[in-house]
Design an enzyme around this catalytic site. Structure first.
Site, PDB file in Angstrom:
ATOM      1  N   GLY A   1       0.962  -1.279   0.284  1.00 38.38           N
ATOM      2  CA  GLY A   1      -0.181  -0.412  -0.181  1.00 38.38           C
ATOM      3  C   GLY A   1       0.595   1.234   0.017  1.00 38.38           C
ATOM      4  N   CYS A   2       0.148   2.005   0.608  1.00 35.98           N
ATOM      5  CA  CYS A   2       1.174   3.953   0.126  1.00 35.98           C
ATOM      6  C   CYS A   2       2.132   4.015   1.789  1.00 35.98           C
ATOM      7  CB  CYS A   2      -0.113   4.196   0.238  1.00 35.98           C
ATOM      8  SG  CYS A   2       1.066   6.431  -0.007  1.00 35.98           S
TER       9      CYS A   2
END
Lengths: 105, 402
Positions: A103-104
């Site tokens: 993910g981020c």
């Protein structure tokens, strides 16, 4: 696939140095990540954090959020970073043999 | 490619026709200036800018999509900076990517992030309940840290002057960065809040060239912000988030929002100039280089604010060479960093940056984007540069005099 060898044991790792097979977690793996992380001595608190991460991961199949980790260990946010300078994801999860967070991140 | 059929009515050919100063198939002069400016071009197997433009001009849309070059491009726009025909690469590449998506071509992590952002308001899938729990817990820790029971990291407070839109990392693995930002707001002595309706600054609709997704995500930020009645939307340090919300927003939503948009370094500098915030530069008694995030610098025109803020809180700010509109991408732009399978590739895309970091001879580097921050830190480790990388706002927070 990249591998790394520690004290005669070979581990398959991903591009970021995370263990590919959680079942291969062992003392040698901990030793390897310890040297990568530049941690001098593992204290009871390090081991407590590893144990909590692994219990949670085995139960839920994912790593806990940092808030949950803090709640379960009773460690303050800052203290988690003191124990693992690269943070709970890149440091603690890696040492506990958990997969890389996505993910981020 | 064998016997490719030229089609100047294709999606990309028509797009190029609008972008270019020319009006026919020769609107790209094939001068190759773009190739010479691409930092990938010297690397291994990266996209070739001139080839991408030519394929678009000739309407070879399918071939370009099949080539895989579109998803490897960093959309840093360095290649077309000063293009004699006024072509802008990110517009072509993002449109091309949208065509690729229609054909099922999208990195898994990007697809998942967009889905989470639309469903939960957070690109990592943080639910509203998790957001509230996290922020309230961090707020407690923050109160302890500044040792003032009136301090807080507030959420959903109507009528606040500022709404802070955090980076997803500040709600996930980098919560300390959020407390550092809290300290800046605390010292400004203004009302501020976060919002559980849209919990992060990202807009990956931009990366994939799907304007309707980018618009939807932007609206998820704008509407609740206007309902809160804020004066200024304050963006965490995020390159593409800044470019979309500060630079593209009016065009994207078709109107001006009812608030100002500033990044946290810009706001901090403003309060320093007003004399409200004071810094002790001796906390950072070293020279520090500044890396221009492409989305903030070349693509949005913000060069000076982060440098001026660094000057206030470190011994001296030094330029990397080249810099500003000619700055070199960290190698993680265009969504590559957000794709967890790209680690190896990013050591190639980041090599020109690493060389530049090494050449400056310093041990400290700052940037105003948390994605660049991660990539630059990984470059420092991988190429054994021994450079400590920080964000501008976190350095400002560390050197605050309270």
């Amino acid at each position: 696939m990249a591998t790394t060898e520690v004290n005669g044991k070979t581990f398959e790792i991903d591009e970021d140095g995370f263990l590919l097979d959680y079942n291969l977690y062992c003392d040698e793996w901990v030793e390897y990540v310890k040297s990568q992380e530049g941690i001098e001595e593992l204290t009871d608190e390090h081991w407590q954090l590893i144990k909590v991460l692994q219990d949670y991961y085995e139960k839920n199949g994912i790593a806990p959020m940092v808030r949950v980790l803090s709640k379960l260990t009773k460690f303050k946010l800052k203290h988690i970073y003191e124990l693992f300078p690269s943070g709970p994801g890149k440091g603690a999860c890696k040492m506990a043999g958990l997969p890389k967070p996505t993910g981020c991140v | 490619m064998d016997n490719a059929k030229i089609d100047t009515k294709s999606n990309l050919s028509r797009l190029l026709n609008q972008l270019s100063l020319g009006d026919n198939i020769s609107e790209c002069l094939t001068c190759g200036a773009c190739n010479s400016r691409c930092t990938w071009f010297d690397g291994e197997g990266g996209p070739i800018p001139r080839q991408m433009v030519r394929m678009a001009a000739l309407g070879l849309d399918d071939k370009l999509v099949e080539s895989g070059m579109l998803w490897d491009c960093l959309i840093c726009n360095r290649c077309t900076q000063g293009c004699p025909m006024g072509i802008t690469m990110d517009i072509i590449v993002r449109r091309g990517r949208s065509l690729g998506i229609a054909a099922g071509q999208i990195p898994t992590d990007i697809e998942k992030g967009i889905k989470s952002r639309l469903e939960t308001g957070d690109v990592n899938g943080l639910t509203k309940e998790e957001f509230v729990e996290t922020v309230e817990w961090v707020s407690e820790e923050f109160v302890d840290e500044v040792n003032d029971p009136k301090a807080a990291i507030p959420h959903d407070k109507k009528g606040s002057k500022f709404l802070y839109l955090p980076n997803p990392r500040e709600l996930g693995i980098n919560l300390l960065h959020l407390t550092a930002m809290g300290k800046l707001f605390y010292a400004m002595e203004e009302t501020w809040t976060m919002s559980s309706f849209h919990t992060d600054v990202t807009n990956w609709g931009y990366f994939v060239g799907r304007d309707e997704i980018a618009r939807k995500i932007a609206s998820m930020v704008v509407e609740p912000a206007e309902n809160l009645g804020i004066q200024t939307l304050v963006l965490s340090e995020c390159g593409h988030g800044y470019h979309v919300l500060k630079f593209l927003l009016p065009e994207l939503i078709g109107r001006k929002p009812k608030f100002d948009v500033k990044s946290i370094p810009e706001l901090t500098l403003e309060y320093a100039k007003k004399g409200v915030l004071k810094f002790d530069p001796s906390i950072h008694p070293y020279k520090i280089a500044y890396h221009d995030p492409c989305n903030i610098a070349r693509k949005s025109g913000c060069y000076d604010a982060p440098r001026q803020l660094l000057d206030l809180c470190c011994q001296e700010t030094v330029e990397l060479n080249p810099n500003r509109e000619d700055g070199i991408c960290c190698g993680g732009g265009g969504g590559i960093l957000q794709d967890s399978t790209s680690t190896k590739k990013r050591k190639i895309t980041g090599k020109p940056k690493a060389d530049q970091m090494k050449a400056c001879g310093l041990k400290h580097l700052a940037t105003a984007c948390l994605s660049c921050h991660r990539q630059l830190g990984e470059l420092s480790n991988h190429f054994k540069l021994g450079m400590k990388v920080d964000t501008v706002a976190s350095l400002a927070s560390e050197s605050l005099i309270l």
